[in-house]
Design an enzyme around this catalytic site. Structure first.
Site, PDB file in Angstrom:
ATOM      1  N   PRO A  99       0.774  -1.235  -0.042  1.00 44.61           N
ATOM      2  CA  PRO A  99       0.175  -0.008   0.054  1.00 44.61           C
ATOM      3  C   PRO A  99       0.816   1.352   0.015  1.00 44.61           C
ATOM      4  O   PRO A  99       0.349   2.476  -0.193  1.00 44.61           O
ATOM      5  CB  PRO A  99      -0.793   0.004   1.324  1.00 44.61           C
ATOM      6  CG  PRO A  99      -0.821  -1.643   1.683  1.00 44.61           C
ATOM      7  CD  PRO A  99       0.665  -2.060   1.099  1.00 44.61           C
ATOM      8  N   GLU A 126       2.717  -7.342   8.207  1.00 44.82           N
ATOM      9  CA  GLU A 126       2.907  -5.984   8.080  1.00 44.82           C
ATOM     10  C   GLU A 126       3.922  -5.547   7.199  1.00 44.82           C
ATOM     11  O   GLU A 126       4.222  -4.311   7.071  1.00 44.82           O
ATOM     12  CB  GLU A 126       3.230  -5.634   9.505  1.00 44.82           C
ATOM     13  CG  GLU A 126       1.937  -5.733  10.592  1.00 44.82           C
ATOM     14  CD  GLU A 126       0.551  -5.435   9.919  1.00 44.82           C
ATOM     15  OE1 GLU A 126      -0.105  -6.295   9.683  1.00 44.82           O
ATOM     16  OE2 GLU A 126       0.485  -4.333   9.646  1.00 44.82           O
ATOM     17  N   ARG A 164      -0.916  -8.978 -20.813  1.00 40.91           N
ATOM     18  CA  ARG A 164      -1.819  -8.485 -21.947  1.00 40.91           C
ATOM     19  C   ARG A 164      -1.187  -7.660 -23.018  1.00 40.91           C
ATOM     20  O   ARG A 164      -1.523  -7.557 -24.009  1.00 40.91           O
ATOM     21  CB  ARG A 164      -3.071  -7.936 -21.516  1.00 40.91           C
ATOM     22  CG  ARG A 164      -4.271  -8.539 -20.481  1.00 40.91           C
ATOM     23  CD  ARG A 164      -5.328  -7.593 -19.931  1.00 40.91           C
ATOM     24  NE  ARG A 164      -6.453  -7.731 -21.245  1.00 40.91           N
ATOM     25  CZ  ARG A 164      -6.394  -6.785 -22.093  1.00 40.91           C
ATOM     26  NH1 ARG A 164      -5.665  -5.716 -21.931  1.00 40.91           N
ATOM     27  NH2 ARG A 164      -7.472  -7.013 -22.773  1.00 40.91           N
ATOM     28  N   ASP A 179      -7.397  -1.179 -26.019  1.00 43.61           N
ATOM     29  CA  ASP A 179      -7.813  -0.906 -24.462  1.00 43.61           C
ATOM     30  C   ASP A 179      -8.004   0.660 -24.175  1.00 43.61           C
ATOM     31  O   ASP A 179      -7.172   1.353 -24.800  1.00 43.61           O
ATOM     32  CB  ASP A 179      -6.584  -1.285 -23.699  1.00 43.61           C
ATOM     33  CG  ASP A 179      -6.615  -2.807 -23.453  1.00 43.61           C
ATOM     34  OD1 ASP A 179      -7.615  -3.597 -23.842  1.00 43.61           O
ATOM     35  OD2 ASP A 179      -5.864  -3.333 -22.665  1.00 43.61           O
TER      36      ASP A 179
END
Ligand SMILES: CN(C)c1cccc(CNc2ccc(C(N)=O)cn2)c1
Length: 256
Positions: A99, A126, A164, A179
């Protein structure tokens, strides 16, 4: 054409390697692996433990809740991934999913698709020791501002989105160039049979068979939807004269 050495190799370092079956055994990635164009190696730090209990977590200095990934097994797993590199190739890029990482977007995915070997570090608990991060991690990346119980789902998102974009992995039918995001705009609406669904007709323009009008309608919808939903994306995009015109017509209709 199946190549002996794949175009792009992923090494996923994870305590839950079985999770990766979700991308390796189905869909675009599954097919690319079968065709030998992409490879996904799974490396479990637990296989590099030396104690009887095969310990992979350790307590944080300074106390506090939660555990960290134990340094030694993780470092050995990273070094194993780096050593499993055919001679002469560029060293693998170590990517840590967390994060605290840089937000991933199409530009980043596109850059990663040019690499030969991506080593994806899926953290649990963590996270990892900062000194290990500074020594081995080249890129810390995040899917977005939310916490998952592990980095595996984020690593799989990287594997899928990057694969992709690897040239000739997608057939012409699923081509990734079209895309949305590839040109910085959201996608237009899509419709398929039946022509009348729940009392609503498909927009007439799409039934006209006039491809030029259809293409400009789709571009206008992409511009309008990006303006309405993601003005931040629109602000970053240099519009052509034609695009400016289409958007202002959309805005006029919208505000009328
Ligand atoms: C500090 N902490 C909870 C933590 C630290 C490192 C890894 C992890 C594993 N979980 C992840 C990983 C990535 C993402 C993302 N947004 O890409 C979300 N969650 C959690």
């Amino acid at each position: 054409m199946t190549t002996s050495n794949p175009i792009l190799r992923f090494s996923a370092i994870s305590l839950f390697p079985e999770m990766f079956a979700a991308v390796t055994e189905s869909g675009v990635v599954g097919r690319a692996i079968k065709k030998g164009k992409v490879a996904v190696d799974l490396i479990n730090p637990r296989d590099f433990t030396t104690d009887r209990h095969r310990t992979v977590d350790d307590r944080p200095y300074g106390g506090g809740p939660g555990m960290l990934m134990k340094v030694e097994p993780l470092e050995k797993a990273i070094e194993f991934a780096q050593s499993s590199q055919p001679d002469g190739n560029r060293p693998g890029k170590v990517i840590y999913l967390s994060p605290q990482g840089e937000k991933i977007d199409h530009q980043m995915v596109s850059q990663l698709s040019q690499e030969e070997h991506l080593i994806l570090l899926a953290g649990r608990y963590e996270g990892i020791d900062e000194r290990l991060l500074n020594k081995h991690v080249d890129l810390e990346l995040s899917l977005g501002d939310f916490v998952l119980s592990g980095g595996e789902l984020a690593a799989m998102a990287v594997i899928d989105s990057v694969t992709r974009l690897v040239p000739e992995v997608l057939g012409h039918k699923e081509s990734a160039e079209q895309d949305s995001f590839a040109d910085g705009l959201l996608d237009h609406q899509h419709y398929t049979r039946p022509e009348v669904y729940d009392g609503n007709r498909v927009p007439q323009v799409l039934l006209s068979g006039n491809h030029q009008v259809i293409e400009s309608w789709r571009l206008q919808q992409r511009l309008g939807r990006t303006w309405l939903r993601r003005p931040d994306l629109l602000a970053r995009k240099k519009l052509t004269e034609q695009e400016e015109k289409l958007l202002s017509m959309f805005q006029a209709q919208f505000e009328s």
